[in-house]
Enzyme design. Structure first.
Site, PDB file in Angstrom:
ATOM      1  N   LYS A   3     111.960  54.714  26.236  1.00  0.00           N
ATOM      2  CA  LYS A   3     112.805  54.927  27.437  1.00  0.00           C
ATOM      3  C   LYS A   3     113.966  54.422  27.611  1.00  0.00           C
ATOM      4  O   LYS A   3     114.953  55.014  27.806  1.00  0.00           O
ATOM      5  CB  LYS A   3     111.868  54.814  28.637  1.00  0.00           C
ATOM      6  CG  LYS A   3     112.442  55.512  30.082  1.00  0.00           C
ATOM      7  CD  LYS A   3     111.589  54.817  31.255  1.00  0.00           C
ATOM      8  CE  LYS A   3     110.309  56.103  31.269  1.00  0.00           C
ATOM      9  NZ  LYS A   3     110.601  57.051  31.907  1.00  0.00           N
TER      10      LYS A   3
ATOM     11  N   ARG B 291     109.671  51.335  35.915  1.00  0.00           N
ATOM     12  CA  ARG B 291     108.742  52.076  35.078  1.00  0.00           C
ATOM     13  C   ARG B 291     108.750  51.310  33.661  1.00  0.00           C
ATOM     14  O   ARG B 291     109.460  50.726  33.160  1.00  0.00           O
ATOM     15  CB  ARG B 291     109.555  53.213  34.847  1.00  0.00           C
ATOM     16  CG  ARG B 291     109.473  54.266  35.667  1.00  0.00           C
ATOM     17  CD  ARG B 291     110.025  55.847  35.132  1.00  0.00           C
ATOM     18  NE  ARG B 291     110.058  56.909  36.180  1.00  0.00           N
ATOM     19  CZ  ARG B 291     111.301  56.775  37.126  1.00  0.00           C
ATOM     20  NH1 ARG B 291     112.304  56.007  36.940  1.00  0.00           N
ATOM     21  NH2 ARG B 291     111.113  57.793  37.851  1.00  0.00           N
TER      22      ARG B 291
ATOM     23  N   GLY C 287     102.203  58.942  30.215  1.00  0.00           N
ATOM     24  CA  GLY C 287     101.253  58.709  31.375  1.00  0.00           C
ATOM     25  C   GLY C 287     100.441  57.782  31.307  1.00  0.00           C
ATOM     26  O   GLY C 287      99.522  57.298  31.908  1.00  0.00           O
TER      27      GLY C 287
ATOM     28  N   MET D  27     101.161  54.318  31.064  1.00  0.00           N
ATOM     29  CA  MET D  27     101.538  53.074  31.586  1.00  0.00           C
ATOM     30  C   MET D  27     101.837  53.389  33.243  1.00  0.00           C
ATOM     31  O   MET D  27     102.265  54.819  33.317  1.00  0.00           O
ATOM     32  CB  MET D  27     102.770  52.560  30.994  1.00  0.00           C
ATOM     33  CG  MET D  27     102.634  52.091  29.411  1.00  0.00           C
ATOM     34  SD  MET D  27     101.291  50.932  29.301  1.00  0.00           S
ATOM     35  CE  MET D  27     102.193  49.596  30.095  1.00  0.00           C
TER      36      MET D  27
ATOM     37  N   ARG E 100     113.478  61.890  25.321  1.00  0.00           N
ATOM     38  CA  ARG E 100     112.737  61.405  24.206  1.00  0.00           C
ATOM     39  C   ARG E 100     112.253  62.435  23.176  1.00  0.00           C
ATOM     40  O   ARG E 100     112.142  63.925  23.488  1.00  0.00           O
ATOM     41  CB  ARG E 100     111.412  60.734  24.863  1.00  0.00           C
ATOM     42  CG  ARG E 100     110.410  61.527  25.578  1.00  0.00           C
ATOM     43  CD  ARG E 100     109.344  60.696  25.980  1.00  0.00           C
ATOM     44  NE  ARG E 100     108.513  61.638  26.764  1.00  0.00           N
ATOM     45  CZ  ARG E 100     107.533  61.183  27.679  1.00  0.00           C
ATOM     46  NH1 ARG E 100     107.148  59.928  27.594  1.00  0.00           N
ATOM     47  NH2 ARG E 100     106.700  62.171  28.541  1.00  0.00           N
TER      48      ARG E 100
ATOM     49  N   HIS F  70      99.852  66.457  31.982  1.00  0.00           N
ATOM     50  CA  HIS F  70      99.204  65.560  31.340  1.00  0.00           C
ATOM     51  C   HIS F  70      98.237  66.173  30.359  1.00  0.00           C
ATOM     52  O   HIS F  70      98.028  66.137  28.900  1.00  0.00           O
ATOM     53  CB  HIS F  70      98.345  64.443  32.343  1.00  0.00           C
ATOM     54  CG  HIS F  70      97.684  63.470  31.070  1.00  0.00           C
ATOM     55  ND1 HIS F  70      96.275  63.772  30.845  1.00  0.00           N
ATOM     56  CD2 HIS F  70      98.092  62.261  30.822  1.00  0.00           C
ATOM     57  CE1 HIS F  70      95.988  62.616  29.986  1.00  0.00           C
ATOM     58  NE2 HIS F  70      96.980  61.845  29.953  1.00  0.00           N
TER      59      HIS F  70
ATOM     60  N   SER G  88      88.477  60.028 -12.587  1.00  0.00           N
ATOM     61  CA  SER G  88      88.797  60.562 -11.160  1.00  0.00           C
ATOM     62  C   SER G  88      88.003  59.769 -10.192  1.00  0.00           C
ATOM     63  O   SER G  88      86.683  59.611 -10.275  1.00  0.00           O
ATOM     64  CB  SER G  88      87.999  62.081 -10.884  1.00  0.00           C
ATOM     65  OG  SER G  88      88.221  62.466  -9.952  1.00  0.00           O
TER      66      SER G  88
ATOM     67  N   CYS H  84      88.756  62.441  -6.071  1.00  0.00           N
ATOM     68  CA  CYS H  84      88.341  63.835  -5.785  1.00  0.00           C
ATOM     69  C   CYS H  84      87.292  63.496  -4.706  1.00  0.00           C
ATOM     70  O   CYS H  84      86.445  64.159  -4.116  1.00  0.00           O
ATOM     71  CB  CYS H  84      87.531  64.384  -6.906  1.00  0.00           C
ATOM     72  SG  CYS H  84      86.245  63.324  -7.718  1.00  0.00           S
TER      73      CYS H  84
ATOM     74  N   TYR I  34      97.080  62.896  -9.522  1.00  0.00           N
ATOM     75  CA  TYR I  34      96.828  64.238  -8.795  1.00  0.00           C
ATOM     76  C   TYR I  34      95.549  63.635  -7.527  1.00  0.00           C
ATOM     77  O   TYR I  34      94.949  62.448  -7.829  1.00  0.00           O
ATOM     78  CB  TYR I  34      96.305  65.416  -9.223  1.00  0.00           C
ATOM     79  CG  TYR I  34      95.027  65.285  -9.866  1.00  0.00           C
ATOM     80  CD1 TYR I  34      93.759  65.382  -9.297  1.00  0.00           C
ATOM     81  CD2 TYR I  34      94.800  64.863 -11.440  1.00  0.00           C
ATOM     82  CE1 TYR I  34      92.593  65.374  -9.853  1.00  0.00           C
ATOM     83  CE2 TYR I  34      93.515  64.775 -11.981  1.00  0.00           C
ATOM     84  CZ  TYR I  34      92.590  64.973 -11.170  1.00  0.00           C
ATOM     85  OH  TYR I  34      91.336  64.819 -11.776  1.00  0.00           O
TER      86      TYR I  34
END
Lengths: 913, 913
Positions: A26, A95, A104, A106, A355, A477, A801, A868, A888
């Site tokens: 902010k 703030r 929301g 803080m 923001r 919110h 693997s 895997c 992979y």
């Protein structure tokens, strides 16, 4: 000396948008906007470093005292007013603002500087005693609440100020706050202050400087309140990051009908459409919009649609035009969708915040791709902008339109609201967050229903399938958090009349009680009674059902575009874990380049097969086992033929039998009797075999290659089925690339033994069939020993693997099935930053993987290495696999797109460093 | 060109004792003796390398053909005879001989060169047709058996040659072989050859060269027969070592009354006494002594004692004197007790073999220590000479003399035999080796009873508690193998009349059947009916009972001497695993320098404690748990006081609670009901708690530090008990060194959490008690993750202790409890060279230990590291611990002496390299 206080205002600023870590998001953006010439109420930011020494009385507040005083003096000079001046008072807001946006989470305190003297000045300035006293009573309420701690302590507790306000309203015979008169509001101030004195035994502070220090301290303190800690935990935000504090000159959106306040996005955060999107309320303060206590109006005509309400574009066209220009300026300057807050004070526009905005997966992709097309960002930037996990949202089912139509015909449509979080969800109603968590832990699907949500509800929202609120708009919110979490949300559903006490709600004459099923269509914003079945998402209809043409789905187009770019940059191959041809089709549609794991055991559970399998297990000797296995051979061969055909030309890794044999036998009395009579075998025989096969720790028992070593005939018949199938398909002119994988190898000698069985069978099969196919034999790396001795294992193994599920279990010495008993305390105490079965434990298991790759390739430089385990579809784990040099990753079919994007991001991240 | 054939004879030799690997032990020593001027029948050795290419028809026999022919020609020249010469035939023996002695495992063929023509020459040479035909029929029997494969195939099968011989004897009306006449023996040769032809369809070979090649090939082939493979497995002899073949001129011990044969040791192999010790038979071949078919006579007067038999010293004083001189020469030259074989041919002495002799643990120590005192070897050599595992034999119990006396009074003494393997054993009678193995696997204690044992019985002897034979002397197969294995053995017990068929034996008018209990006193050589209880060994009577003065026990004196030397050279500390003061006393008597592991869970199973423990587990909340724990506190404190007092001044490592809680609850219906009524708790409550605590894989479940993290109060009460006890004992003026050990740590954060609990308690306790004691907090390293992240773990841990039981389980992914199902195939297939739970897996688990030590010390250079798994008492594992830089090993009290010696050997081995 370190600089702890950064000033901004009047087209200038000490800070800029690059200084987020120091000034918080902010503060940095307020500085940036000021530099850009965008109207911002002047103010100053106290840096995040101060949060770090806030609890050190040696350093706080002495280190910032001068900076704060000087900055206030500068504000007084700019505004031509005085902090505490009874004639022309300067009023300030305080703030919070951390480097990473925590919406929301803080606290905020407005109107600091008001007391019984300065109130006169405010009356003079505004010419409106009612407004001034409304500000005053809001200030005392907010300050008492946030700074002095007079909050309701539990969900059944009463808010002391709410209580007084409620009494005052009934005494006055009014129902809305703004129907109270100036005198009544003034009386309220007195009552509020008396309540503070009564509860705390001390006076409400009248000195503006005492007020401002209280406010600043409360912000720093709020960094450690439980809901903030919980949020950071959920989002993996480091504890030591700290928050900055922003002190700003007050501007008022509640200064009559030419004043107002709003929240907007530079693009549509739900769909990604490049249209201005937002909400506002005239004669209101910002909290009224965000907290959802009043349902706000749409910002422009497009968004209004055919609703019978007025938009800002119509109500105040000049202000809208100015705002729209700022919107373009910010969107282009930041090259990102911005989430902005503004206030109109007596017709004059002030920007309070900008923001990067939270968005749905659909929107994230669309915005990223379109910004590339608009020339704002590069493809690489676009790829880095989308959180891979968000892709999952695009694959979530939606309600089946036929079922919706049926529900409507049956009169089960309950109400409409705002389509705040797209998707479809059915669940049982709960009315508070702790219940949502409790019920979900018991395995219930729940919908959390609230008048409005607050940051305290975060855990409950996370546990719920969907969120339904009675108040609040698209930027409330509930809506913001739901979109970020990928939760279904219908917000601002005005028809709900919720009683937390009675645990029910009245909706258009119906009563829905706790535990009743409802369904939310978050894409359309509709609420239904009961459950509604779902159908595949748009993407799935294009890719799998093919019931939707690709050109008719912009969602698919951008999805496809982004993943095509991803494929251009990624180095990791993407395979899938699939046991049957249908799963192969899905994975191929999603872009899989091969199969990383086919589990053969699943094939043995179907129909006749389980009977033959049991025959094999119950056999007394080799001959009996071979007879039973011979029955399984043709069935398994058919399975592999199907898979090889589907995967034509792509590698297919097939794992030989892995689970302990007792998994194939029934364990309960009834099941045993059934099998005994079906197989014509005495019950005792099955029981005694079960007893012989029983294990103390099945996870560490007679399974994996240990089966094939004791019963080589099992490996032999599996190898035969695979290779016969390969020959058959190869003879059809389809390329086959089988990779036979031996599980749970700990010693290379185990692999040598099993490989010999496979090679012997191969020689026979190729001789019999008169064809030869290329194939390879490799191993799972799923116990520490094979990783530690990978140089030896690689002498036999043509590929590795990683089976990271088992590797995690053995590396930690923890059974995943049993870890539930201590998982919660472990995460809560911070012993585990996250569950190692969800995200690969790079610091421990990762070391073994690194050793295995390095040692394996020291023996066999061209060793193919993949993963895997379930981690193969999790972005942070994929990133590790990229860094450690895997060839992979293999994941479930539905996670293939996530893996493609995550792999691309890893490659880009590497390029950047 | 490589040399494959080595000649020896007439005071010269191509080989020498250092060439064991190439020539085998027998061949190398035959060469050495020849060089020493000791009379050895000339011959040649075919090297072990040839064994390696025996199955390669390209190389075998072409590579050795010339060498063999030339050597035979040389022998003909020396002996003045001809191979195949009908007038003056050269006869040869063929014997195996590997680098490591494998007594009786490999085959032998004697009298090669005999056929219907050369037999005339032998008759001429010996002047004794009966002798000649006896040689001939023995040769055909042996050759048919060993080379041509006419052996009985199973235990119920009949030996074809035995059968014919038996028939011939009954026809002739005689009972002994040597009662048959020359003609009858001649007839036997014909019958034998006819049987060969009948069974194999081909003639018995008459060509001496064909015979010799057959014999050589059979030896090489016999390297891979099952009993040889089994022996190598049991003794960890590498498969690729190969055997050499020794071809030697025949000398005859059966050439009348001035001929004979014998086996002897240069010292007493049972006690270690420095006296010549052996047995002989006149007019016999070597096999008759070793195989135990006739019970031989003692070699000298000392050994004869008061038995009414004649000794060699009396029967042939000159030969005995010559032999005794050779004995001294060999004992001094080799500086080791030798096991020698000799033959007297018509009064002339020939040495057939010398090798280092097998001996009991008592003898090994005594000989080693005395050779130091005699100036033959150094202390270091003495230490390297004793196999640490042999020390275990010295601690084995012997029969309680009171019980023996009672058994004798009750008439339960069955018979007397030779005290061939010292010790005491009771068990149930079985009459063949496979039964011994089967019964033992079912958990039965068995005594293997045989007429005589053969190499085929090895596995059965290993499975039995003791071995009893009817025939054979102190150097018979049974006696040799039993001593080597440390088994109790009574040999040559002539009173036994065994019927394998009826599975019983008649002994002095009594019948003992399969399954009956008998007891063997191997130290005295007595057999009893029934079981007899035991008492501690001599060493234990000195060290623990103190019922025997040290100076009255030479065994103790040499034992003590050797271990004192061991302590001088070893670097590793030796601790013990002990849970109670009594165990501490034992360990201290054996030389333990501290406790490496005190398991606190054992303390919770006794008396009231289990009730309080259960109360704790059944408690609903923290208060309930703390109440129950408070009851346990004083009891535990007393335990620790006892241990600290016993271990005064020595470190004591105490592990906090480790096993899962369900281990403390009953699991069967009856047990649950009992506990429920005893505790006044409903049965359902216990059942539901059991269900809640049930785990799929308890080994990987909620145990170790995971308990203390979820229930910190358990750790707290244990820390309190330990530290209060430490304060109490410290106040008595006794030094205490407690080390608190947290089990099953995988993440350093777990240790941080538990360490904090301990430190907080410590602060309180020291404050309350007004004393402070030094203590440390460390961790077990027993899952791979803590080893891999040891650099981090060492930030908190002040010491590490490897829990290699669990570390092996997790590194392999194998549950020890469940590994029985595949252990045998794994060992048989050679996948595991040995069970990794018996001997530390240096190649896998060892890598983790190395990583842990290196990383741990990188963080904390003075980190103390030990091992407390069962491997801590196993010599090869101890050697690894030494090499990897551990500070100490900890083992069960009874293994402390073994560990002391093994640690010394490791230090010496390091010095040598």
């Amino acid at each position: 000396m370190a600089k702890y206080v950064y000033f901004f205002g009047k087209g200038k600023a000490d800070g800029a948008k690059e200084m987020k870590e120091l000034l918080g998001g902010k503060g940095a953006n307020l500085g940036e906007m000021s530099r850009m010439g965008i109207p911002v109420p002047p103010g100053f930011t106290i840096t995040t470093e101060v949060c770090g020494f806030y609890e050190d009385s040696e350093r706080y507040p002495s280190k910032i005292e001068d900076g704060v005083k000087e900055s206030i003096a500068r504000l007084e000079k700019i505004m031509g007013s005085g902090f505490g001046d009874s004639q022309n008072p300067l009023l300030l807001s305080v703030r919070s603002g951390a480097a990473i946006s925590m919406p929301g989470m803080m606290d905020t305190v407005l109107n600091i500087g008001l007391n019984d003297e300065t109130i006169q000045g405010l009356i003079n300035q505004s010419g409106d005693p009612r407004f001034a006293y409304d500000c005053y009573r809001r200030f005392v309420n907010m300050y008492g609440d946030v700074v002095m701690g007079l909050k309701p302590e539990s969900r059944d507790d009463i808010d002391p100020f709410e209580d007084i306000l409620h009494e005052m309203k009934s005494k006055a015979g009014v129902s809305l706050d703004n129907e109270l008169s100036a005198d009544q509001l003034k009386e309220l101030v007195g009552l509020y202050k008396a309540e503070v004195k009564k509860r705390l035994g001390r006076d409400f502070p009248d000195d503006p400087m005492e007020q401002i220090w209280g406010g600043i301290g409360a912000i720093f303190e709020s960094w450690n309140i439980p809901r903030a800690v919980a949020y950071r935990e959920l989002n993996n935000i480091p504890e030591d990051m700290g928050t900055a504090v922003n002190v700003q000159v007050m501007v008022f959106g509640n200064l009559g009908e030419t004043s107002g306040t709003g929240v907007a996005f530079t693009r549509n955060p739900a769909t990604g459409d490049n249209v201005f999107y937002g909400e506002y309320l005239m004669n209101a303060q910002g909290e009224d919009v965000v907290a959802g206590t009043r349902t706000p109006q749409p910002i422009n005509i497009i968004q209004k649609g055919d609703r019978k309400i007025i938009s800002l574009e119509e109500e105040r066209p000049d202000t809208y035009r100015e705002l729209d220009e700022i919107r373009h300026k910010l969107d282009t300057h930041y090259k990102e969708m911005q989430d902005i807050e503004f206030t109109i004070q007596k017709g004059r526009l002030w920007m309070l915040q900008t923001r990067s905005g939270k968005r749905t997966g659909v929107a994230a992709i669309r915005i990223a791709v379109e910004m590339v097309n608009e020339g704002l960002i590069t493809k690489e930037q676009a790829l880095m902008r989308v959180d891979p996990d968000q892709l999952n949202q695009l694959l979530q089912p939606t309600f089946d339109p036929h079922e919706v139509h049926k529900a409507q015909k049956e009169g089960r449509q309950l109400a409409e609201g705002l389509n705040a979080g797209p998707g479809a969800a059915s669940g049982r109603v709960v009315f508070n967050a702790p219940d949502a968590v409790e019920w979900a832990q018991k395995g219930e699907k729940v919908i959390l229903v609230r008048w409005e949500t607050s940051p305290d509800d975060i855990r409950g929202m996370d546990a719920a399938e969907g969120i339904l609120t009675a108040r609040g708009g698209m930027t409330s919110h509930a809506a913001l958090v739901a979109r970020q979490m990928g939760k279904v949300c219908v917000a601002g559903c005005g028809a709900l009349d919720i009683s937390y006490k009675d645990r029910n709600m009245k909706v258009n004459g119906r009563v829905i009680s706790e535990g009743d099923w409802i369904s939310l269509d978050g894409t359309e914003g509709v609420v239904f009674m009961g459950q509604i079945s779902t159908r595949p998402s748009e993407i799935l209809r294009v890719l799998l059902e093919k019931s939707l043409a690709p050109e008719d789905s912009p969602t698919h187009q951008t999805f496809h575009q982004l993943l095509t770019w991803a494929d251009e940059v990624r180095r990791l191959g993407i395979r899938t874990n699939a046991d049957e041809p249908e799963q192969c089709e899905v994975a191929l549609a999603f872009g899989a380049e091969g199969i990383g794991l086919t589990r053969t055991e699943h094939m043995f559970f179907e129909g006749d097969r389980i009977t033959s399998m049991r025959e094999m297990i119950l056999a007394d000797d080799l001959v009996g086992r071979e007879r039973a296995l011979a029955k399984l051979l043709p069935m398994q061969r058919e399975d592999f033929i199907g898979i090889f055909r589907a995967m034509a030309g792509k590698p297919v890794t097939i794992r030989t039998l892995d689970p302990p044999l007792h998994e194939f036998l029934p364990h309960d009395e009834e099941g045993i009797e059934k099998v005994a009579s079906a197989m014509g075998v005495p019950v005792d025989r099955i029981i005694s075999r079960l007893e012989a096969l029983a294990e103390s720790n099945p996870m560490l028992g007679h399974r994996g290659c240990r089966l094939g070593i004791v019963y080589p005939e099992i490996t032999a018949v599996q190898a035969r089925a695979i290779l016969e199938a390969a020959c058959t398909v190869a003879q059809e002119g389809i390329e086959v690339l089988p990779e036979i994988m031996i599980p749970l190898v700990a010693n290379v000698e185990e692999l040598t033994d099993q490989k010999k069985v496979v090679l012997d069978v191969a020689e026979q099969v190729f001789e019999e069939q008169g064809v030869k196919v290329d194939f390879s034999v490799g191993t799972m790396i799923e116990v520490p020993r094979s990783a530690l001795t990978a140089d030896l294992v690689a002498k036999e193994a043509e590929f590795f693997s990683f089976g990271t599920n088992d590797l995690t279990q053995t590396t930690y010495g923890i059974s995943r099935d049993d870890s539930g008993k201590f998982l919660m305390p472990y995460v809560e105490k911070g012993i585990w930053p996250h569950d190692p079965f969800d995200k690969l434990d790079q610091a421990g298991v990762g070391i073994l993987m690194d050793i295995a790759v390095t040692k394996g390739r020291s023996t066999r430089p061209d060793l193919k290495v993949g993963i895997c385990g379930e981690h193969g579809g999790e972005p942070s784990s994929i990133d590790f696999c990229h860094r450690v040099g895997l060839d992979y990753v293999s994941c479930s079919p539905y996670r293939v797109p996530i893996a493609r994007l995550a792999a691309a991001q890893s490659a880009l991240r590497e390029k950047m460093h």
